[in-house]
Design an enzyme around this catalytic site. Structure first.
Site, mmCIF file in Angstrom:
data_model
loop_
_atom_site.group_PDB
_atom_site.id
_atom_site.type_symbol
_atom_site.label_atom_id
_atom_site.label_comp_id
_atom_site.label_asym_id
_atom_site.label_seq_id
_atom_site.Cartn_x
_atom_site.Cartn_y
_atom_site.Cartn_z
ATOM 1 N N HIS A 97 -5.717 1.713 -4.595
ATOM 2 C CA HIS A 97 -4.812 1.243 -3.536
ATOM 3 C C HIS A 97 -4.373 -0.184 -3.807
ATOM 4 C CE1 HIS A 97 -7.827 -1.109 -0.809
ATOM 5 N NE2 HIS A 97 -8.294 -1.069 -2.032
ATOM 6 N N CYS B 118 0.811 -1.225 0.000
ATOM 7 C CA CYS B 118 0.000 0.000 0.000
ATOM 8 C C CYS B 118 0.842 1.272 0.000
ATOM 9 C CB CYS B 118 -0.988 -0.010 1.157
ATOM 10 S SG CYS B 118 -0.249 0.140 2.811
ATOM 11 N N HIS C 28 -2.820 1.338 6.817
ATOM 12 C CA HIS C 28 -3.153 1.230 5.385
ATOM 13 C C HIS C 28 -3.344 2.629 4.808
ATOM 14 C CE1 HIS C 28 -4.320 -0.981 1.799
ATOM 15 N NE2 HIS C 28 -5.333 -0.136 1.627
#
Length: 338
Positions: free
Chosen positions: A313, A253, A301
């Site tokens: 993402h 990420c 995240h």
């Protein structure tokens, strides 16, 4: 007695007195004002043409692509057929060359016999056979000469027939190849024109809009850095998630957001916590496409916000880079890298 006389009667003038040139200036002014009024009316009456919306531009691009894709596939078809036919022509040429040599050699042998016959004459050949031949062999040797000549003629005829067949086939192929080469050029020209029109349409897209493969149409982009980051991240849609990866073919990420902003000349550390600290706080109402959106209280995240509640993402192992809603995880906040 004197008679009183009335003063002479005065008549009203027919036109207003004017200074020299005054009337001309008055007329010119009147004409000018009339023209201005007419232009103004024309401007008011002219229909206003609004600039096409991003969606309309995208629709035009789609329409151009509908014309381009069949052209590309036809180009691919012609090119593949051309390769096959060029190979066939080359193979035929390889077969023709030895046949041409054989026919030339046979022609040389027949030419030598004819030349010798012309130089010595048939009577001398027969005379030589009579002198050197044993009794009973003359007819046999004359027969051999006839058979030798007939064999060479037959050999030459066979070679020439095969050579002619190959040359005819090759000529047909070469004609087809010439046609296909021209067709390929015509299709390439058509493709170039459509490509140019698509490029023009893309250039007409407002600077605040990003149309990137892998992502929907994105509006409200407020900086060139965000524009570049969005295009870069969207181009990675479909690439696999690999923990610790920062591209160019796989990402985690924070590796994806680092890679996207690196393309825009902005350095972010490959770690969500550091990226949070390295960027500016933005309220949710102020969030714009290109901002970073962080999730969970420990910020483990991060995604690249695209507006309208979606982001691009790298979700997790087993799921590639993708566009998703930000509502599937608890949002910790938005940050701006520029």
């Amino acid at each position: 007695m004197p008679v009183a006389t009335l003063p002479p009667q005065r008549h009203a003038p027919d036109r207003l007195p004017t200074r020299p040139g005054g009337l001309r200036r008055f007329v010119r002014t009147l004409v000018t004002l009339s023209a201005v009024a007419m232009v103004g009316v024309g401007l008011l009456a002219a229909p206003a043409h609004a600039a096409p919306t991003p969606e309309e531009i995208e629709a035009q691009i789609d329409k151009q692509w509908e014309q381009l894709e069949p052209t590309i596939e036809k180009y691919n078809e012609v090119r593949s057929q051309l390769k096959v036919n060029q190979k066939k022509s080359a193979d035929l040429q390889k077969k023709i060359e030895p046949l041409a040599l054989q026919s030339d050699m046979a022609m040389n042998r027949i030419g030598a016999l004819a030349s010798r016959h012309y130089m010595t004459g048939p009577s001398q050949e027969i005379g030589a056979l009579l002198v050197s031949a044993k009794p009973g062999t003359l007819a046999e040797q004359i027969g051999m000469l006839d058979r030798l000549a007939a064999h060479q003629r037959k050999e030459l005829q066979g070679v020439v027939e095969i050579r002619t067949r190959y040359e005819t086939e090759k000529q047909k192929l070469d004609t087809l190849i010439t046609s296909q080469v021209q067709q390929q050029k015509d299709l390439a020209t058509k493709k170039t024109k459509i490509d140019a029109e698509i490029k023009r349409l893309r250039a007409s897209m407002p600077k605040t809009v990003v149309s990137a493969p892998g992502c929907p149409l994105i509006k409200g982009v407020i900086s060139s850095a965000a524009n570049t980051a969005i295009k870069t991240a969207c181009a990675q849609v479909g690439d696999p998630y690999v923990w610790g990866a920062t591209g160019p073919n796989s990402f985690d990420c924070s590796g994806l957001t680092q890679y996207a902003y690196k393309a825009a000349g902005i350095h972010l550390t490959h770690f969500t916590g550091a990226q949070w600290r390295e960027t500016k706080t933005i309220s949710r109402s102020e969030a714009r496409p290109g901002d970073l959106v962080f999730f969970f209280s420990d910020l483990h995240h991060v995604g690249l916000y695209l507006g309208n509640g979606i982001m691009v993402h790298a979700p997790r192992a087993g799921k590639p880079v993708q566009v998703a809603s930000i509502s599937h995880m608890p949002v910790a906040g938005f940050r701006r890298p520029y």
